[in-house]
Design an enzyme around this catalytic site. Sequence first.
Site, PDB file in Angstrom:
ATOM      1  N   ASP A 138       0.902  -1.181   0.134  1.00  0.00           N
ATOM      2  CA  ASP A 138      -0.063  -0.036   0.082  1.00  0.00           C
ATOM      3  C   ASP A 138       0.995   1.295   0.104  1.00  0.00           C
ATOM      4  OD1 ASP A 138      -2.404  -1.063  -0.223  1.00  0.00           O
ATOM      5  OD2 ASP A 138      -2.803  -1.076   2.053  1.00  0.00           O
ATOM      6  N   LYS A 161      -2.504   4.407  -4.674  1.00  0.00           N
ATOM      7  CA  LYS A 161      -3.950   4.349  -4.169  1.00  0.00           C
ATOM      8  C   LYS A 161      -4.282   5.837  -3.508  1.00  0.00           C
ATOM      9  CE  LYS A 161      -6.049   0.749  -2.554  1.00  0.00           C
ATOM     10  NZ  LYS A 161      -6.468  -0.180  -1.751  1.00  0.00           N
ATOM     11  N   MET A 272      -8.813   7.516   7.982  1.00  0.00           N
ATOM     12  CA  MET A 272      -8.844   7.782   6.496  1.00  0.00           C
ATOM     13  C   MET A 272     -10.096   8.996   6.872  1.00  0.00           C
ATOM     14  SD  MET A 272      -8.772   4.082   4.687  1.00  0.00           S
ATOM     15  CE  MET A 272     -10.267   3.760   5.411  1.00  0.00           C
TER      16      MET A 272
END
Length: 391
Positions: A138, A161, A272
Site C-alpha cells: 500500500d 491508491k 482515513m
Amino acid sequence: MEIQKGIRSSRHFMMWPARRHRRAAHYLVPLLLTTLLLPSSTIAFLASTGSQAVTTRLQNAYYLDESSFSNGQQQTPPSAQHIPRQEPYTIAKSRPPKVHPESGGRITLVGSGPGSPSLLTLAAHSLITNPDNLLIVDRLVSAEIRAVMDEAGVNYKIANKTPGCQMAAQDEIFEWCLQGLNEGKHVVRLKIGDPFVFGRGGEEVLQFRQYGVEPTVIPGVSAAFSAPLLANIPVTHRDISNQVVMCTGYGKNNTSPDLIQYHPEQTVVFLMAVGRLRQLSDSLIHKAGYPPQTPVGIVERAGCPEQRTVVGTMETIADLAERYKVKPPSTIVVGEVVNVLLTEEDFVEVVEEGIGSLLGDEEGMGRIVKCGYHGLVQQSMIPSSSSSSSD
C-alpha cells in the site's frame, strides 16, 4: 362450564415465563373471552374491521424487549423501524486451497501496523524480509518499513491508491497479485494497520478466492487503537469514556458514512478522514449534536520519526489541520479522553494567533499543537521543538 374452562385456559396462558409472552397475553385474553361471549356475527364484523389494528398491537407487544419492563422504556418494534434491508452475504460452501493447484503460487495478506518497524508482528517481519516473496505494498506503508524491505533485498511494487483513483489502483493491485500467483510466487499483500479494519481485507480475500486460492491472513496492529496510545490518548477511561466507535471517513464510491450521534461518555476514532475534516466537523456539530468545544486530537504518522499530535476542539481542529498541513495517514480521536493524560510538558507550541479570532472569543485562543512520542520510539529520534513547530 365452558366459560370457566376458557378462564382457566387464559390463566394458564398468562403464566408463560417470558415477559414478552405475558405482554402478548394481555391482548389475547380479552379476545378469548370475546369469542366465548359474543355472537358469531358480531365477532365476524369486528374481525373484518379491526384485525389489522389488533395484529399491530399484538406484534408491538410481542417485540417489547424484556429490559423495558425494568426501566420503563420500550423499544420500537421491527415493523416500525423503517431501516432499509441489505441483502446478506451467502455463506460459501467451501474454501479453495491455500496453494494454487496449477501454479503452486500462494497469497498472504499482512498488516504492517501503524508505521513503526518495532510494531510489526514477528510473522509480518519474517514475510516482508524474505527475498523470495513478491510484495504488493500500500502507498501509505511507512518509509521506515520500506527501508527494512530494501535492506533485505525484497522486490516490491507500491500501489498508488490516492483519493479519487482508488478503484483503478485496486484493479492494478489485483492484476499484480494474479500475475505473481500464475508465476508460482508467494505474493505478500502488505497493508497498513490491520487488513480487516477499514482496509478492504475482506474484499481482497473474496477476490483471491476467485483466483483459486485461499489467502493466509496475518493480523496487524490497527491504528485505531495504537495511534491514540502512541499519542498518550486512552480510548477508554473510567468515568470519561465507556464506549469506543471506529469510523471511516470514506464509504464506498467516496460516499460519506452515517454520522455517529453524540454521547458524552463516548470516544469516536476516525480513520482515513483527514481529507474531509472540515466537512466532518461541521456535520458532527450541526447534525450529530456534538458541542463545539468537544476535544479532538489528530495523530499524524503514528510511530514514525515525524509523528505529530495536533490537539484542538471540534470547532477549531479543521483550521489547525490546515495551518499545520496535516496529511495521511492520520488518526482522528474525538471525545473527552483526548485531554485526560496530556500535560503542559507534552506541548511544544501553543497556537494563539488566528484560531481564537475564528471563534470570536478569548477562550478560543490557546489551541495546542504537540509533537513527540510515547511508547516504543527512542527519545533521540524526536525532532527538536524548533524543527517541529516550523512544519
